[in-house]
Design an enzyme around this catalytic site. Structure first.
Site, PDB file in Angstrom:
ATOM      1  N   HIS A  40     167.424  73.322 136.584  1.00 45.89           N
ATOM      2  CA  HIS A  40     166.619  74.083 135.966  1.00 45.89           C
ATOM      3  C   HIS A  40     165.189  74.188 136.558  1.00 45.89           C
ATOM      4  O   HIS A  40     164.735  73.230 137.135  1.00 45.89           O
ATOM      5  CB  HIS A  40     166.588  73.666 134.606  1.00 45.89           C
ATOM      6  CG  HIS A  40     165.742  74.502 133.635  1.00 45.89           C
ATOM      7  ND1 HIS A  40     165.998  75.898 133.409  1.00 45.89           N
ATOM      8  CD2 HIS A  40     164.616  74.108 132.873  1.00 45.89           C
ATOM      9  CE1 HIS A  40     165.040  76.097 132.393  1.00 45.89           C
ATOM     10  NE2 HIS A  40     164.009  75.355 132.046  1.00 45.89           N
TER      11      HIS A  40
ATOM     12  N   CYS B 125     165.438  44.060  91.588  1.00 45.00           N
ATOM     13  CA  CYS B 125     166.285  43.840  90.482  1.00 45.00           C
ATOM     14  C   CYS B 125     165.664  42.897  89.348  1.00 45.00           C
ATOM     15  O   CYS B 125     164.587  42.514  89.585  1.00 45.00           O
ATOM     16  CB  CYS B 125     167.846  43.063  91.211  1.00 45.00           C
ATOM     17  SG  CYS B 125     167.246  41.337  92.021  1.00 45.00           S
TER      18      CYS B 125
ATOM     19  N   HIS C  12     165.553  41.860  99.193  1.00 44.33           N
ATOM     20  CA  HIS C  12     164.518  42.506  98.280  1.00 44.33           C
ATOM     21  C   HIS C  12     163.220  41.789  98.591  1.00 44.33           C
ATOM     22  O   HIS C  12     163.061  40.874  98.441  1.00 44.33           O
ATOM     23  CB  HIS C  12     164.956  42.332  96.923  1.00 44.33           C
ATOM     24  CG  HIS C  12     166.376  42.828  96.542  1.00 44.33           C
ATOM     25  ND1 HIS C  12     167.005  42.775  95.338  1.00 44.33           N
ATOM     26  CD2 HIS C  12     167.011  43.760  97.186  1.00 44.33           C
ATOM     27  CE1 HIS C  12     167.985  43.344  95.176  1.00 44.33           C
ATOM     28  NE2 HIS C  12     168.147  43.992  96.277  1.00 44.33           N
TER      29      HIS C  12
ATOM     30  N   CYS D  70     165.789  81.091 135.244  1.00 52.75           N
ATOM     31  CA  CYS D  70     164.750  80.299 135.105  1.00 52.75           C
ATOM     32  C   CYS D  70     164.040  80.175 136.578  1.00 52.75           C
ATOM     33  O   CYS D  70     162.660  80.517 136.480  1.00 52.75           O
ATOM     34  CB  CYS D  70     165.013  78.996 134.776  1.00 52.75           C
ATOM     35  SG  CYS D  70     166.301  78.226 135.851  1.00 52.75           S
TER      36      CYS D  70
END
Length: 688
Positions: A615, A41, A63, A262
């Site tokens: 799985h 700024c 900042h 699977c």
């Protein structure tokens, strides 16, 4: 600090107050010493050696970057260090050049204590009489700044001439060149992606392309039917050049999940990566003897004596179509195009009524190890499994170990029936090749166990040879305890060698249930007295080692009456397994030490906590490329052996390093050894 990541996000406003020397004073205390301008700024404040208003501004606004308006230093409050680098746009270098140009201009505006005096009424500068000492601090300040710049320039030139400076400059140049290469590669990838997206937008979807491919030739004129795939006349040469990618490594082909399949995909990947098993099916040509393979009838198999050539014609037609696609340049690595092309090879259902697992394994292995396909949908393989193994029909989750056993059993039955029923109709070359495949299927996993029962009363040993195709290893008793307060299973580890030792340990048979031949040898058969039963010990030892050792870890245990839960403990296994401690002693002296060494070839892993859910994935060693691949249905990733050894294994596959013909001792020699051992012990001994 050489590299500050916050400089890259620097965006300096054009009307910043730092470009106006009249605003080079702290907005809080109005001092002109050690003034820092915020680069985010237009705020200007003093440094930490005055009132530290710049730090307060950072704490309030966040900042991080600020520049000293006279020394042109840049400081980052987040990194807490001076910044030496610049952003890609070079804003800091441009800002320093602008400030040097502004500082070089002549300023006639009078100041008092570093502040410019202005008139409140007219807005013009009010000229105050300057005293003689007033110009002396400005001259000293200017002289100090000039000396600082000369000293910094001298030190910079000296550092650049030194070896360390040269190395740093060379490193910076290499980093910049590498960054330029990366940016160029990213630009090329964006361009390729853009062109592929444009091409896919003008190509029909996968489903319509598949339906058009299966349209009969006599359904209509060729001109009225749109082409399923773009031809070379319609596709520019630049696009064809873009499509042709380097060939993939053989075996790196994913299998599409067709609905809780699977378990099948992981087992098929493992079998295709076992070199000897794969090569025997690749050499087999089922098209020449297809009419001799069994066909499905309501889940049962029966032989058909009528020869047919439909499957052979279809197989050659599918291969011709695939080769034609490859010549036209359509075998590229795009996901959608791969799916369309693979429909040419793997149909949803076998075109012939004669269903054969051997033929499907042959076709599937050819596709997976051709090095041309990244993904294949095993529709025909799944249909054959449903037809020949009804227990796996449907889309329910199944056990990979059970599927492997059933698949090998059906393949063995198919080869045996094909080789004996219509032997005279099979060509001699194919008959010999079929025998070789059957021999591989029968022997690659086949081993033998020595079951030795020792009578405690007389110490007489009785031996029985039993075949095995895998070893089901149980976890130690401490992992079966589910009492409260027990250590959780996922916080402990179990050694594979401990499970093998438990499998081959000596166990006592409960009660007097063993009828010893030695104890009952003096008893006549016509004697009405009952048999003499005694206590005994039993031990299992490996009598003949298989070429591929399958180790099934029994992770699922019964918890309650109808519930099975998973033992989630990690089993520590090595890349090399020595089976010498688990073989019978007479076998150790007759074989070479290298015969007992096994190398890890594949691992099947179960993800999840319960039985009937979860799985399955597989880790397979690619013998052609010499690397490990994680096969997760359609996704394949190269991994390291350390990654493989950290998995929660369910089925382990070890391949024998050296296969010897004398993999076991003769039964006559074994009986002689046992008889000698029994005779050396003399009188029977009683063990308490």
């Amino acid at each position: 600090m050489d590299r500050c990541k916050h400089v890259g996000r620097l965006r300096l406003a054009q009307d910043h107050s730092i470009l106006n020397p009249q605003k080079w004073c702290c907005l809080e205390c109005a001092t002109t010493e050690s003034v820092w301008a915020c680069l985010k700024c237009s705020h200007v404040a003093c440094g930490r050696y005055i009132e530290d208003h710049a730090l307060k501004h950072f704490e309030e606004t966040g900042h991080p970057l600020a520049m000293e308006v006279r020394d042109l230093y840049v400081f980052c409050y987040l990194c807490k260090d001076y910044v030496l680098n610049d952003n890609p746009e070079g804003d800091l270098k441009l800002l320093r050049s602008s400030l040097l140009a502004v500082r070089g201009q002549k300023q006639d505006t009078p100041v008092r204590r570093g502040r410019t005096l202005r008139s409140m009424a007219s807005g013009e500068d009010v000229v105050l009489p300057q005293r003689a000492p007033q110009g002396q601090p400005q001259m000293l300040t200017a002289l100090w700044y000039r000396r600082q710049r000369l000293l910094a320039r001298t030190l910079r030139l000296w550092f650049e001439k030194s070896s360390r400076g040269q190395a740093k400059l060379e490193q910076r140049r290499q980093e910049e060149a590498l960054e330029r290469k990366k940016e160029e590669a990213r630009r090329r990838r964006r361009e390729v992606k853009r062109r592929l997206l444009e091409e896919l937008a003008s190509t029909p979807p996968r489903k319509s392309a598949r339906l058009l491919l299966h349209t009969p030739r006599d359904a209509g004129p060729a001109a009225s039917r749109p082409a399923a795939l773009p031809t070379s006349r319609r596709v520019p040469a630049a696009t064809l050049k873009l499509r042709r990618q380097p060939a993939m490594a053989p075996g790196v082909t994913g299998l599409r999940n067709l609905g809780n399949t699977c378990y099948m995909n992981s087992i098929l990947q493992v079998l295709s990566h076992l070199q000897k098993f794969r090569e025997c099916f690749l050499n087999l040509d089922p098209s020449k003897t297809e009419h001799l393979f069994p066909k499905a009838t309501n889940g049962k198999t029966q032989l058909s004596g009528k020869p047919t050539n439909s499957s052979a014609t279809e197989l050659s037609l599918r291969n011709d179509r695939a080769e034609a696609c490859e010549r036209e340049g359509f075998c590229w690595n795009g996901r959608a195009s791969i799916s369309r092309s693979l429909e040419l090879i793997q149909n949803k259902e076998p075109s012939s009524k004669h269903i054969s697992l051997c033929r499907e394994l042959h076709t599937l292995f050819r596709v997976m190890w051709s090095g041309k396909w990244a993904l294949v949908s095993p529709f025909a393989m799944l249909h054959s499994v449903w037809s020949l193994i009804p227990a796996f029909r449907g889309y329910d989750q199944q056990d990979a170990q059970e599927f492997l056993c059933e698949l090998l059993h059906k393949v063995q039955q198919e080869l045996e029936s094909e080789g004996t029923t219509r032997r005279i109709l099979i060509p001699f070359s194919q008959r010999k090749l079929t025998k070789q495949v059957l021999k591989v299927v029968n022997t690659i996993f086949h081993g033998q166990l020595l079951s030795q029962v020792t009578c405690i009363s007389c110490n007489y040993k009785s031996n029985t040879i039993e075949p095995f195709w895998d070893l089901s290893l149980e976890f130690p008793e401490r992992y079966h305890c589910i009492e409260k307060g027990f250590v959780p299973l996922n916080q402990t580890e179990c050694l594979l060698t401990e499970m093998l030792a438990k499998f081959t340990e000596t166990e006592a048979l409960e009660g007097r249930i063993y009828a010893c031949d030695q104890c009952n040898s003096k008893r006549r058969k016509s004697n009405p007295k009952p048999l003499v039963l005694s206590e005994a010990r039993k031990q299992l030892m490996i009598y003949r080692l298989p070429q591929v050792l399958r180790l099934h870890l029994k992770r699922f245990r019964w918890s309650g009456r109808n519930h099975r839960e998973k033992i989630g403990v990690h089993v520590v296994f090595d890349q090399v397994l020595t089976m010498e401690p688990y073989c019978c002693r007479d076998m150790l002296s007759s074989l070479d030490k290298e015969t007992f060494a096994y190398d890890l070839s594949a691992v099947v892993m179960h993800h999840g906590k319960g039985f009937g859910s979860g799985h399955y994935t597989a880790y397979c060693y690619n013998t052609e490329g010499g690397f490990w691949v994680h096969c997760n249905d359609s996704k394949l990733n190269v991994c390291s052996v350390e990654e493989v050894c950290k998995t929660q294994a369910y089925i382990l596959f070890y391949t024998q390093r050296t296969v010897q013909g004398n993999a076991r001792i003769s039964e006559t020699h074994l009986q002689a050894q046992v008889q000698s051992s029994n005779n050396d012990e003399g009188r029977p001994q009683t063990f308490s």
